[in-house]
Design a protein around this motif. Structure first.
Motif, PDB file in Angstrom:
ATOM      1  N   ARG A  74      36.798  19.002  -7.289  1.00  0.00           N
ATOM      2  CA  ARG A  74      37.082  18.750  -8.698  1.00  0.00           C
ATOM      3  C   ARG A  74      38.543  19.063  -8.950  1.00  0.00           C
ATOM      4  N   LYS A  75      39.199  18.170  -9.657  1.00  0.00           N
ATOM      5  CA  LYS A  75      40.616  18.347  -9.990  1.00  0.00           C
ATOM      6  C   LYS A  75      40.832  17.988 -11.449  1.00  0.00           C
ATOM      7  N   GLN A  76      41.813  18.641 -12.053  1.00  0.00           N
ATOM      8  CA  GLN A  76      42.165  18.286 -13.421  1.00  0.00           C
ATOM      9  C   GLN A  76      42.806  16.909 -13.433  1.00  0.00           C
ATOM     10  N   ASP A  80      45.348  14.314 -18.706  1.00  0.00           N
ATOM     11  CA  ASP A  80      44.645  15.145 -19.686  1.00  0.00           C
ATOM     12  C   ASP A  80      44.009  16.322 -18.957  1.00  0.00           C
ATOM     13  N   LYS A  81      44.619  17.476 -19.056  1.00  0.00           N
ATOM     14  CA  LYS A  81      44.187  18.668 -18.317  1.00  0.00           C
ATOM     15  C   LYS A  81      42.799  19.157 -18.728  1.00  0.00           C
ATOM     16  N   ARG A  82      42.266  18.662 -19.840  1.00  0.00           N
ATOM     17  CA  ARG A  82      40.920  19.059 -20.266  1.00  0.00           C
ATOM     18  C   ARG A  82      39.837  18.356 -19.465  1.00  0.00           C
ATOM     19  N   ILE A  83      40.197  17.287 -18.800  1.00  0.00           N
ATOM     20  CA  ILE A  83      39.228  16.469 -18.070  1.00  0.00           C
ATOM     21  C   ILE A  83      39.210  16.871 -16.599  1.00  0.00           C
ATOM     22  N   LEU A  84      38.008  17.136 -16.076  1.00  0.00           N
ATOM     23  CA  LEU A  84      37.837  17.388 -14.648  1.00  0.00           C
ATOM     24  C   LEU A  84      37.339  16.104 -13.994  1.00  0.00           C
ATOM     25  N   VAL A  85      37.987  15.729 -12.914  1.00  0.00           N
ATOM     26  CA  VAL A  85      37.606  14.536 -12.161  1.00  0.00           C
ATOM     27  C   VAL A  85      37.029  14.995 -10.832  1.00  0.00           C
ATOM     28  N   VAL A  86      35.903  14.423 -10.454  1.00  0.00           N
ATOM     29  CA  VAL A  86      35.264  14.776  -9.189  1.00  0.00           C
ATOM     30  C   VAL A  86      35.522  13.658  -8.181  1.00  0.00           C
TER      31      VAL A  86
END
Length: 108
Positions: A74-76, A80-86
């Motif tokens: 998981r990375k920001q 948008d630093k509020r969103i975590l991307v897997v």
């Protein structure tokens, strides 16, 4: 048999086969399904939760387990630093390829 019965039978048999193939790769069917649902370029945690029809808290626990197995990261989000991307790791991509290959072999 009517259409709903046929669809139920198809789904039941497919799920049984999917569980067997997943087990051979030391995954639960749920874990394998999660991995198969992650696109190559990643997906936001909320997007994946919507895609799988899960609460975000449930998805977070599931992804944490896959992270510990080194199958996902998981990375920001860059914008948008509020969103975590897997994302799938190389090991995760290998598991996905093996599951997909098993399912394709089933159809031959």
């Amino acid at each position: 048999m009517n259409i709903p019965e046929l669809l139920t039978n198809l789904t039941t048999h497919y799920n049984a086969i999917f569980r067997q193939y997943s087990s051979r790769l030391s995954l639960t069917a749920s874990q394998a399904f999660h991995l198969l649902s992650i696109p190559v370029d990643g997906i936001s945690m909320s997007g994946l939760a919507n895609k799988l029809g899960l609460d975000t808290s449930t998805l977070t626990r599931n992804i944490q387990k896959l992270d510990k197995l080194d199958l996902v990261r998981r990375k920001q989000d860059i914008n948008d630093k509020r969103i975590l991307v897997v994302y799938l790791t190389d090991k995760g991509k290998g598991k996905v390829e093996r599951v997909e290959r098993s399912l394709l072999d089933l159809n031959l």
